[in-house]
Design a protein around this motif. Structure first.
Motif, PDB file in Angstrom:
ATOM      1  N   SER A  67       9.832  -0.284  -4.163  1.00 39.88           N
ATOM      2  CA  SER A  67      11.197  -0.387  -4.418  1.00 39.88           C
ATOM      3  C   SER A  67      11.980   0.585  -3.764  1.00 39.88           C
ATOM      4  CB  SER A  67      11.753  -0.449  -5.810  1.00 39.88           C
ATOM      5  OG  SER A  67      10.971   0.369  -6.623  1.00 39.88           O
ATOM      6  N   GLU A  68      11.397   1.844  -3.396  1.00 43.40           N
ATOM      7  CA  GLU A  68      12.066   2.636  -2.710  1.00 43.40           C
ATOM      8  C   GLU A  68      12.172   2.107  -0.876  1.00 43.40           C
ATOM      9  OE1 GLU A  68      10.557   6.820  -3.203  1.00 43.40           O
ATOM     10  OE2 GLU A  68      11.072   7.325  -1.096  1.00 43.40           O
ATOM     11  N   ILE A  69      11.197   1.673  -0.761  1.00 50.26           N
ATOM     12  CA  ILE A  69      11.099   1.219   0.661  1.00 50.26           C
ATOM     13  C   ILE A  69      12.085   0.061   0.706  1.00 50.26           C
ATOM     14  CG2 ILE A  69       9.751   0.187   2.814  1.00 50.26           C
ATOM     15  CD1 ILE A  69       7.969   2.504   2.004  1.00 50.26           C
ATOM     16  N   ALA A  70      11.975  -0.975   0.012  1.00 47.00           N
ATOM     17  CA  ALA A  70      12.902  -2.150  -0.322  1.00 47.00           C
ATOM     18  C   ALA A  70      14.300  -1.550  -0.100  1.00 47.00           C
ATOM     19  CB  ALA A  70      12.446  -3.164  -1.495  1.00 47.00           C
ATOM     20  N   ARG A  71      14.878  -0.703  -0.914  1.00 47.96           N
ATOM     21  CA  ARG A  71      16.284  -0.176  -0.911  1.00 47.96           C
ATOM     22  C   ARG A  71      16.384   0.376   0.500  1.00 47.96           C
ATOM     23  NH1 ARG A  71      15.546   1.373  -6.454  1.00 47.96           N
ATOM     24  NH2 ARG A  71      14.594   3.461  -5.731  1.00 47.96           N
ATOM     25  N   GLY A  72      15.338   1.338   1.033  1.00 43.49           N
ATOM     26  CA  GLY A  72      15.681   1.812   2.468  1.00 43.49           C
ATOM     27  C   GLY A  72      16.137   0.704   3.407  1.00 43.49           C
ATOM     28  N   VAL A  73      15.395  -0.513   3.427  1.00 41.89           N
ATOM     29  CA  VAL A  73      15.589  -1.472   4.535  1.00 41.89           C
ATOM     30  C   VAL A  73      16.873  -2.216   4.017  1.00 41.89           C
ATOM     31  CG1 VAL A  73      13.062  -1.367   5.288  1.00 41.89           C
ATOM     32  CG2 VAL A  73      13.667  -3.226   3.837  1.00 41.89           C
ATOM     33  N   GLU A  74      17.178  -2.239   2.913  1.00 39.61           N
ATOM     34  CA  GLU A  74      18.266  -2.836   2.329  1.00 39.61           C
ATOM     35  C   GLU A  74      19.552  -2.318   2.896  1.00 39.61           C
ATOM     36  OE1 GLU A  74      19.426  -2.716  -1.656  1.00 39.61           O
ATOM     37  OE2 GLU A  74      20.477  -4.749  -1.552  1.00 39.61           O
ATOM     38  N   ASN A  94       0.766  -1.080  -0.054  1.00 42.03           N
ATOM     39  CA  ASN A  94      -0.062   0.036  -0.027  1.00 42.03           C
ATOM     40  C   ASN A  94       0.771   1.363   0.009  1.00 42.03           C
ATOM     41  OD1 ASN A  94      -2.492  -1.493   0.318  1.00 42.03           O
ATOM     42  ND2 ASN A  94      -1.866  -2.119   2.242  1.00 42.03           N
ATOM     43  N   VAL A  95       1.688   1.301  -1.138  1.00 53.47           N
ATOM     44  CA  VAL A  95       2.847   2.337  -0.978  1.00 53.47           C
ATOM     45  C   VAL A  95       2.837   2.973  -2.568  1.00 53.47           C
ATOM     46  CG1 VAL A  95       4.198   1.708   0.941  1.00 53.47           C
ATOM     47  CG2 VAL A  95       4.637   0.766  -1.369  1.00 53.47           C
ATOM     48  N   THR A  96       3.351   4.119  -2.657  1.00 52.84           N
ATOM     49  CA  THR A  96       3.742   4.531  -3.926  1.00 52.84           C
ATOM     50  C   THR A  96       4.866   3.964  -4.636  1.00 52.84           C
ATOM     51  OG1 THR A  96       2.977   6.542  -3.240  1.00 52.84           O
ATOM     52  CG2 THR A  96       3.893   6.577  -5.508  1.00 52.84           C
ATOM     53  N   SER A  97       5.804   3.703  -4.005  1.00 50.57           N
ATOM     54  CA  SER A  97       6.932   3.246  -4.757  1.00 50.57           C
ATOM     55  C   SER A  97       7.656   1.891  -3.528  1.00 50.57           C
ATOM     56  CB  SER A  97       8.059   4.146  -4.861  1.00 50.57           C
ATOM     57  OG  SER A  97       9.362   3.282  -5.100  1.00 50.57           O
ATOM     58  N   ALA A 105       1.118  -8.452  -7.146  1.00 52.61           N
ATOM     59  CA  ALA A 105       2.418  -8.784  -6.435  1.00 52.61           C
ATOM     60  C   ALA A 105       3.379  -9.189  -7.149  1.00 52.61           C
ATOM     61  CB  ALA A 105       1.831  -9.983  -5.584  1.00 52.61           C
ATOM     62  N   ILE A 106       3.222  -9.860  -8.284  1.00 55.89           N
ATOM     63  CA  ILE A 106       4.069 -10.378  -9.128  1.00 55.89           C
ATOM     64  C   ILE A 106       4.970  -9.017  -9.904  1.00 55.89           C
ATOM     65  CG2 ILE A 106       4.676 -11.290 -11.649  1.00 55.89           C
ATOM     66  CD1 ILE A 106       3.657 -13.767  -9.992  1.00 55.89           C
ATOM     67  N   ARG A 107       4.281  -8.326 -10.212  1.00 53.78           N
ATOM     68  CA  ARG A 107       4.717  -6.911 -10.725  1.00 53.78           C
ATOM     69  C   ARG A 107       5.581  -6.241  -9.622  1.00 53.78           C
ATOM     70  NH1 ARG A 107       3.810  -1.545  -8.670  1.00 53.78           N
ATOM     71  NH2 ARG A 107       1.751  -1.692  -8.838  1.00 53.78           N
ATOM     72  N   MET A 108       5.332  -6.340  -8.154  1.00 51.67           N
ATOM     73  CA  MET A 108       5.993  -5.457  -7.186  1.00 51.67           C
ATOM     74  C   MET A 108       7.194  -6.356  -6.897  1.00 51.67           C
ATOM     75  SD  MET A 108       3.126  -4.267  -4.486  1.00 51.67           S
ATOM     76  CE  MET A 108       2.288  -2.433  -4.917  1.00 51.67           C
TER      77      MET A 108
END
Lengths: 303, 255
Positions: A174-181, A169-172, A224-227
């Motif tokens: 991948s941005e959050i994924a990079r942040g936690v990485e 439920n977010v705009t991006s 989900a696949i797209r994300m």
């Protein structure tokens, strides 16, 4: 023989098929149906520092090709887990991973600390994406700042494999994924449920006591696949994919999109043996396509 | 608990809304012991609008024929599909699920009260009581005579009393208004049916100081205690109606 083994951080899984938190209890509930030792791992029910009664009934509404839930993290708390459930589940011949949730960063940290001491608890899944609690949960996962902060603090106290479960439920995403990485997460799992709602047209009342809830099932699979594909292209850490997986074809689709492993969720309710059938299906697929290892398939969609 | 394919041996419409399906395991394996109040989760061939299984209580177990009876009311698309499965068709069940009614250990006066298709588990309960030498009273309610199902079967297990809202069978009105409740004193009441009816029965039992067990039909997804969707508020907090129930002693409920 095709190699089903995969690695998530320091964790070696005997195969890439795991079961999603909140759909598999503590594993025990499925012992009548399947040999739990055949699974790559089991993500147990969302656990919080203190016991939670969850939301009021009704908590569930069936929707086209899926369902909405508003359970609200009902659980007996981490101390009860450590004392009464862990001694039973640590004997299972698979990885048992606790899904950790909280209302404050201190809650997450305290809960993770208690789990870090358990010898047979190789990993936790940090749930910053539960849409059904008033405070915390998804609030942490929908802003990059809070997602990174909670990951940073938990990372300090949890030295084993740290998986962060992301909200769609977010705009991006991948941005959050990079942040936690960047904060040291060993892997990300996605997606948690989509915020949704349903209304009974006769009574004009919401079908859930909380009005909104989390949507899961095959209806969310394409999103989900797209994300997973987006996140796979954005981070270096492994991605664990989930969202509407029912059959081995769905699992392969997630792997091709970039998932190193998958979680079977809502479909466990409909076919409690689905996860094991998916393990077999993946194996047969690899043999049929002469692919020696699951790893060789990760993100290998041909474009 | 197990997941098993069953063959539909017969599918008989009992009225315009209810079907009685008699099913037996495809591989003829012997049915496990089952108890009154337990239920099964039926897989409906997936379609756009039917995703989850449908929980259906066990109506009767015919040990000789190795059959389970399932009494199904056509409520929505899922139950309509189940009722349309022809003789010889296959039905996939997860079973047996849930707890069960407390079977009486000694002779006494027992009343089984049901509304509409809520009578389904009462036939199984009554038959188990009869096996143990206990003849219960059955009080069945419905809108009209055609809604009082399996009357001949119930009549063989004990005394049958009925109420209908239109007065077409038995006394006119609701089960809780039946004269029997004023005339006879019971030791234990079992009930299943629409929630307002069960609440009225439970209130009667409470006022009379009679033990009472009710069978709930909360909406559920899994049926075996993992989704935590079917919770009922009890004196012990929220508990799953599928594993801690569907049968509850009324004292546990916050009614």
């Amino acid at each position: 023989m095709a190699e089903l083994k995969v690695h998530i951080g320091d964790l070696e899984l005997k195969n890439p098929v795991m079961t999603a938190s909140g759909t598999f209890g503590y594993g025990t509930e499925y012992a009548d149906f399947i040999d739990l030792g055949r699974l790559g791992g089991i993500f147990v029910k969302g656990t919080t520092l203190t016991p939670r009664q969850g939301n009021d009934y009704p908590r569930m509404a069936e929707t086209p090709s899926g369902m909405l839930n508003a359970v609200g993290l009902q659980n007996k708390g981490v101390d009860y887990f450590v004392e009464h459930l862990y001694p039973i589940i640590k004997e299972y011949d698979t990885h048992m991973i606790v899904n950790v949730s909280g209302s404050t960063i201190e809650d997450y940290v305290a809960c993770a600390e208690k789990l870090a001491n358990l010898e047979k608890m190789p990993a936790i899944e940090l749930n910053i994406s539960c849409p059904n609690v008033k405070e915390g949960g998804m609030a942490f996962g929908t802003s990059c700042q809070s997602a990174t902060l909670v990951t940073r603090e938990v990372r300090k106290v949890f030295p084993k494999t740290l998986i962060v479960k992301l909200s769609p439920n977010v705009t991006s995403i991948s941005e959050i994924a990079r942040g936690v990485e960047d904060e040291g997460a060993d892997a990300v799992s996605l997606v948690n449920t989509f915020l949704g709602m349903a209304i009974d047209v006769e009574s004009r009342r919401p079908k859930l006591s909380t009005i909104t809830g989390g949507l899961s099932g095959p209806c969310i699979k394409p999103i989900a696949i797209r994300m997973v594909w987006e996140v796979f292209n954005a981070v270096k850490i492994p991605v664990i994919g989930m969202g509407g997986i029912c059959h081995w074809q769905d699992a392969i689709e997630f792997i091709l999109a970039g998932a190193s492993a998958v979680q079977v969720g809502t479909f466990n309710f409909i076919d409690p043996t689905a996860s094991v059938k998916i393990v077999e299906g993946i194996h047969d697929y690899l043999e049929r396509h002469h692919i020696s290892s699951v790893d060789d398939l990760v993100g290998k969609m041909i474009v | 608990m197990q997941v098993v394919d069953f063959t539909v041996r017969s599918n008989e419409p009992l009225n315009d809304q209810n079907h009685l399906l008699k099913v037996t395991p495809v591989g003829d394996e012997k049915l496990p012991e089952m108890y009154p109040g337990q239920f099964v989760q039926i897989l409906v061939d997936s379609s756009l609008h039917v995703f989850l299984r449908r929980p259906i209580s066990i109506n009767f177990v015919d040990k000789k024929k190795n059959e389970i009876w399932l009494l199904i009311q056509k409520v929505g698309e899922g139950t309509k599909k189940i009722c349309s499965i022809p003789e010889g068709g296959i039905l996939n069940l997860i079973f047996p699920l849930g707890n069960s009614f407390t079977l009486p250990e000694k002779r006494g006066s027992y009343l089984l009260v049901a509304g509409g298709v809520g009578s389904a588990p009462m036939l199984f309960l009554g038959s188990k009581m009869k096996e143990n030498g206990i003849e219960a009273d059955f009080l069945l309610g419905g809108r009209s005579a055609k809604d009082i199902l399996q009357r001949e079967d119930f009549a063989q297990l004990g005394s049958l009393y009925c109420t209908t809202e239109d007065g077409s069978l038995g006394e006119k009105g609701f089960v809780t208004h039946h004269s029997l409740l004023k005339e006879k004193r019971y030791d234990f009441i079992y009930t299943c049916g629409p929630k307002p009816m069960m609440m009225a029965v439970a209130e009667y039992a409470r006022n009379q100081g009679i033990e009472c067990e009710v069978s709930l039909e909360n909406l559920m997804a899994c049926g075996f205690g993992v989704c935590l969707c079917c919770v009922e508020k009890t004196v012990r907090g929220n508990v799953c109606a599928c594993t801690e129930g569907p049968v509850f002693n009324m004292k546990e409920l916050l009614w």
